[in-house]
Scaffold this motif. Structure first.
Motif, mmCIF file in Angstrom:
data_model
loop_
_atom_site.group_PDB
_atom_site.id
_atom_site.type_symbol
_atom_site.label_atom_id
_atom_site.label_comp_id
_atom_site.label_asym_id
_atom_site.label_seq_id
_atom_site.Cartn_x
_atom_site.Cartn_y
_atom_site.Cartn_z
ATOM 1 N N VAL A 10 41.875 -85.096 104.502
ATOM 2 C CA VAL A 10 42.973 -84.580 105.325
ATOM 3 C C VAL A 10 42.412 -84.081 106.652
ATOM 4 C CG1 VAL A 10 44.766 -82.807 105.503
ATOM 5 C CG2 VAL A 10 44.507 -84.122 103.401
ATOM 6 N N TYR A 11 41.199 -83.556 106.651
ATOM 7 C CA TYR A 11 40.533 -83.223 107.917
ATOM 8 C C TYR A 11 40.409 -84.473 108.800
ATOM 9 C CZ TYR A 11 36.596 -82.259 111.078
ATOM 10 O OH TYR A 11 35.788 -82.146 112.174
ATOM 11 N N LEU B 256 40.509 -82.125 100.812
ATOM 12 C CA LEU B 256 40.162 -81.290 101.959
ATOM 13 C C LEU B 256 39.530 -82.083 103.089
ATOM 14 C CD1 LEU B 256 38.630 -78.156 100.158
ATOM 15 C CD2 LEU B 256 40.936 -78.410 101.094
ATOM 16 N N THR C 11 50.917 -79.382 105.823
ATOM 17 C CA THR C 11 50.319 -79.645 107.132
ATOM 18 C C THR C 11 50.702 -81.020 107.655
ATOM 19 O OG1 THR C 11 48.431 -78.184 106.685
ATOM 20 C CG2 THR C 11 48.133 -79.889 108.366
ATOM 21 N N LEU C 12 50.559 -82.037 106.818
ATOM 22 C CA LEU C 12 50.838 -83.398 107.270
ATOM 23 C C LEU C 12 52.331 -83.620 107.495
ATOM 24 C CD1 LEU C 12 48.303 -85.329 105.028
ATOM 25 C CD2 LEU C 12 48.112 -84.822 107.468
ATOM 26 N N TRP D 262 34.297 -73.319 104.975
ATOM 27 C CA TRP D 262 34.869 -74.552 105.511
ATOM 28 C C TRP D 262 33.877 -75.328 106.366
ATOM 29 C CZ3 TRP D 262 37.476 -78.476 104.653
ATOM 30 C CH2 TRP D 262 38.141 -79.233 105.624
ATOM 31 N N ALA E 116 47.944 -79.440 102.090
ATOM 32 C CA ALA E 116 47.814 -80.743 102.745
ATOM 33 C C ALA E 116 49.177 -81.335 103.067
ATOM 34 C CB ALA E 116 47.014 -81.694 101.857
ATOM 35 N N ALA F 174 43.978 -85.209 109.968
ATOM 36 C CA ALA F 174 44.523 -84.177 110.850
ATOM 37 C C ALA F 174 43.874 -84.220 112.229
ATOM 38 C CB ALA F 174 44.335 -82.801 110.216
ATOM 39 N N SER G 29 46.499 -78.893 113.194
ATOM 40 C CA SER G 29 45.520 -77.912 112.740
ATOM 41 C C SER G 29 45.342 -77.986 111.224
ATOM 42 C CB SER G 29 45.989 -76.511 113.136
ATOM 43 O OG SER G 29 45.094 -75.532 112.658
ATOM 44 N N TRP G 30 44.082 -77.926 110.798
ATOM 45 C CA TRP G 30 43.778 -78.003 109.361
ATOM 46 C C TRP G 30 42.532 -77.173 109.081
ATOM 47 C CZ3 TRP G 30 45.399 -78.840 104.685
ATOM 48 C CH2 TRP G 30 44.520 -79.215 103.662
ATOM 49 N N GLU G 31 42.712 -76.007 108.489
ATOM 50 C CA GLU G 31 41.588 -75.152 108.120
ATOM 51 C C GLU G 31 41.911 -74.480 106.794
ATOM 52 O OE1 GLU G 31 38.601 -71.746 109.932
ATOM 53 O OE2 GLU G 31 40.184 -72.607 111.174
ATOM 54 N N PRO G 32 41.452 -75.053 105.702
ATOM 55 C CA PRO G 32 41.788 -74.543 104.362
ATOM 56 C C PRO G 32 41.228 -73.149 104.108
ATOM 57 C CG PRO G 32 40.952 -76.796 104.280
ATOM 58 C CD PRO G 32 40.690 -76.294 105.656
#
Length: 209
Positions: free
Chosen positions: A143-144, A140, A19-20, A179, A16, A147, A153-156
């Motif tokens: 943050v989606y 998760l 990504t951020l 996901w 997270a 994002a 882009s955010w795909e854990p």
């Protein structure tokens, strides 16, 4: 399993923040996806949840009937009620430091609490592993929300998501990738022939094994 769920929480938080951090110069006062909160407020909410969950499993005298009675308040009508806030002057990077610190508090609490420790949650009295999974899901999915608003882009990773699903959403669909299943379970998206959920909750009650 508790140790694994704590590892997953750490992984989710690292991902997270990484990504951020790519959107650190963006305006985090923009509304988060489908929420009444801004991206900043949403991340303060995440930090607050992580802190609060840590409190639930390190306080042995809560009686399992309510949250530890920290003061929760909102800085504006419609904003999230929080105990934890970040200093605005420290900017977006400072807010990520707050999220990271609160996540570390929960991870440490999970790893050091006795296995028979229980803490109250409105979705079911839970154990240390359950609170780790709750922290992972909060991270998760929120943050989606952020994002999506910031267009990053955010795909854990599937394993982290699947273990959180198995712990908190035992009846989530198993015929799809973890996901999208989690996003459906938390009311974010429709899923194939399943409409988007308008109400949802997880099951944080203690289960054997």
């Amino acid at each position: 399993m508790t140790e694994e769920l704590a590892d997953d929480l750490d992984t989710a938080l690292r991902f997270a923040v990484a990504t951020l951090s790519t959107a650190i110069e963006h305006d985090w006062q923009t509304p988060a996806r489908d929420l009444r909160w801004t991206c900043w407020e949403t991340l303060e909410h995440v930090a607050d949840d992580l802190f609060s969950y840590a409190g639930q499993i390190v306080a042995p005298t809560t009686g399992m009937t309510d949250y530890v009675p920290f003061v929760y308040d909102s800085v504006r009508e419609g904003g999230p009620e929080c105990t934890i806030r970040s200093q605005p002057a420290q900017g977006n990077a400072g807010l990520l430091d707050v999220v990271t610190t609160c996540g570390a508090l929960l991870s440490s609490a999970v790893r050091t609490a006795p296995s028979d420790r229980r803490g109250w949650h409105p979705y079911g009295v839970s154990d240390p592993g359950g609170f780790a999974a709750m922290g992972t899901v909060e991270t998760l999915v929120h943050v989606y929300d952020v994002a999506e608003a910031l267009r990053v882009s955010w795909e854990p990773t599937g394993d982290v998501v699947r273990r959180a699903l198995d712990r908190l959403f035992p009846h989530a669909p198993s015929d799809t990738e973890p996901w999208p299943a989690l996003l459906w379970a938390t009311g974010r998206i429709p899923l194939t022939d399943r409409p988007r959920r308008t109400a949802w909750r997880w099951d944080s009650t203690v289960r054997s094994g």
